[in-house]
Design an enzyme around this catalytic site. Structure first.
Site, PDB file in Angstrom:
ATOM      1  N   ASP A 103     -38.669  12.830  24.748  1.00 40.19           N
ATOM      2  CA  ASP A 103     -39.236  13.577  25.873  1.00 40.19           C
ATOM      3  C   ASP A 103     -40.748  13.623  25.686  1.00 40.19           C
ATOM      4  O   ASP A 103     -41.239  14.213  24.710  1.00 40.19           O
ATOM      5  CB  ASP A 103     -38.681  15.001  25.917  1.00 40.19           C
ATOM      6  CG  ASP A 103     -37.220  15.067  26.351  1.00 40.19           C
ATOM      7  OD1 ASP A 103     -36.463  14.120  26.048  1.00 40.19           O
ATOM      8  OD2 ASP A 103     -36.835  16.072  26.973  1.00 40.19           O
ATOM      9  N   LYS A 166     -38.853  14.852  34.338  1.00 37.89           N
ATOM     10  CA  LYS A 166     -38.520  16.208  33.925  1.00 37.89           C
ATOM     11  C   LYS A 166     -39.586  17.166  34.441  1.00 37.89           C
ATOM     12  O   LYS A 166     -40.780  16.849  34.420  1.00 37.89           O
ATOM     13  CB  LYS A 166     -38.440  16.237  32.390  1.00 37.89           C
ATOM     14  CG  LYS A 166     -38.207  17.584  31.744  1.00 37.89           C
ATOM     15  CD  LYS A 166     -38.114  17.402  30.219  1.00 37.89           C
ATOM     16  CE  LYS A 166     -38.104  18.726  29.474  1.00 37.89           C
ATOM     17  NZ  LYS A 166     -38.040  18.532  28.009  1.00 37.89           N
ATOM     18  N   LYS A 202     -34.391  15.913  35.180  1.00 35.30           N
ATOM     19  CA  LYS A 202     -34.159  16.971  34.200  1.00 35.30           C
ATOM     20  C   LYS A 202     -34.991  18.204  34.558  1.00 35.30           C
ATOM     21  O   LYS A 202     -36.161  18.292  34.198  1.00 35.30           O
ATOM     22  CB  LYS A 202     -34.487  16.500  32.785  1.00 35.30           C
ATOM     23  CG  LYS A 202     -34.236  17.578  31.715  1.00 35.30           C
ATOM     24  CD  LYS A 202     -34.508  17.051  30.316  1.00 35.30           C
ATOM     25  CE  LYS A 202     -34.394  18.156  29.266  1.00 35.30           C
ATOM     26  NZ  LYS A 202     -34.665  17.664  27.890  1.00 35.30           N
TER      27      LYS A 202
END
Length: 254
Positions: A103, A166, A202
């Site tokens: 991430d 995300k 996400k």
């Protein structure tokens, strides 16, 4: 459209649980804390555990015989205020420690200064370093200020190779919001219609209850369709959501 209340049934709650990235990203993270998180992750059946790079080895030892993945933040998380070279080096370090997923944060300062090519090139270079590892690109929508900025950042991240986009690091307010997520989903939908490539979503930051999670679940389903209702394309970044889901599931069972 299905209501939030109607969505609170056993199979939906279990599916949402399977989409959770159970997360601890604090300065006081210890090996014992990460070990306990990983034990909980296996019990709950979440998608992944997300930790800092120095805790990957600890997480891998606990999770080695389970399907739960180890995700790591990298690339100057959470601020992104370091050089491209250091970001890439940190990603490579995380992968060498055994991370299955990465991430990373975009350089919001560069983006807001209009250096969009820099942001694209940086994400693309990190994607190259990731190899086969899943790359989730954090936009930090709460710092992007406008719908147009969120749309542009989503497009840049996807074109540069993001497997997921995300919303947030969870370190600022607001974190995930439904309006920002809808903008991101629209970019994903348009990219899929143009290229046939499915990019994941996400939402992360502030999603603590099943009711909140159901709202995002319905939004994804109505915008992108049933194909996205899988951990391969839909994750929740959360620390306390899983506990609420377990409580809901046990109530229904009993």
């Amino acid at each position: 459209m299905q209501s939030v209340e109607e969505g609170l049934h056993l199979e939906t709650l279990k599916l949402i649980m399977s989409m959770v990235d159970l997360t601890t990203l604090e300065g006081n993270d210890t090996e014992e804390k990460v070990q306990q998180l990983c034990t909980k992750a296996m019990k709950y059946g979440v998608a992944a555990v997300c930790v800092y790079p120095n805790m990957i080895e600890t997480a891998k030892k606990v999770l080695k015989n389970s399907p739960v993945k180890v995700a790591s933040v990298a690339g100057g998380f959470p601020g992104g205020m370091t050089s491209k070279e250091i970001k890439v080096a940190e990603v490579k370090w995380a992968l060498s420690e055994g991370a299955d997923e990465i991430d990373v944060v975009i350089s919001r300062s560069k983006f807001l200064e209009g250096e969009h090519n820099y942001v694209f090139d940086e994400i693309a270079e990190i994607k190259s370093a990731c190899g086969n590892a899943l790359m989730k690109v954090i936009l930090e929508t709460g710092e992007l200020d406008t719908v147009e900025n969120i749309r542009k950042a989503s497009d840049i991240a996807i074109r540069a190779g993001a497997d997921f986009i995300k919303t947030s690091t969870g370190k600022i307010q607001p974190g995930a919001t439904l309006p920002a997520t809808l903008v991101m989903l629209d970019v994903i939908r348009k990219h899929y219609n143009q290229t046939g490539k499915k990019v994941g979503i996400k939402p992360a930051g502030g999603i603590k209850t099943a009711e909140q999670a159901i709202q995002y679940f319905i939004l994804v389903r109505e915008t992108l369709g049933m194909d996205w209702l899988t951990p391969k394309l839909f994750r929740f970044g959360a620390s306390s959501l899983a506990d609420d889901l377990v409580w809901r599931i046990e109530r229904i069972k009993n």
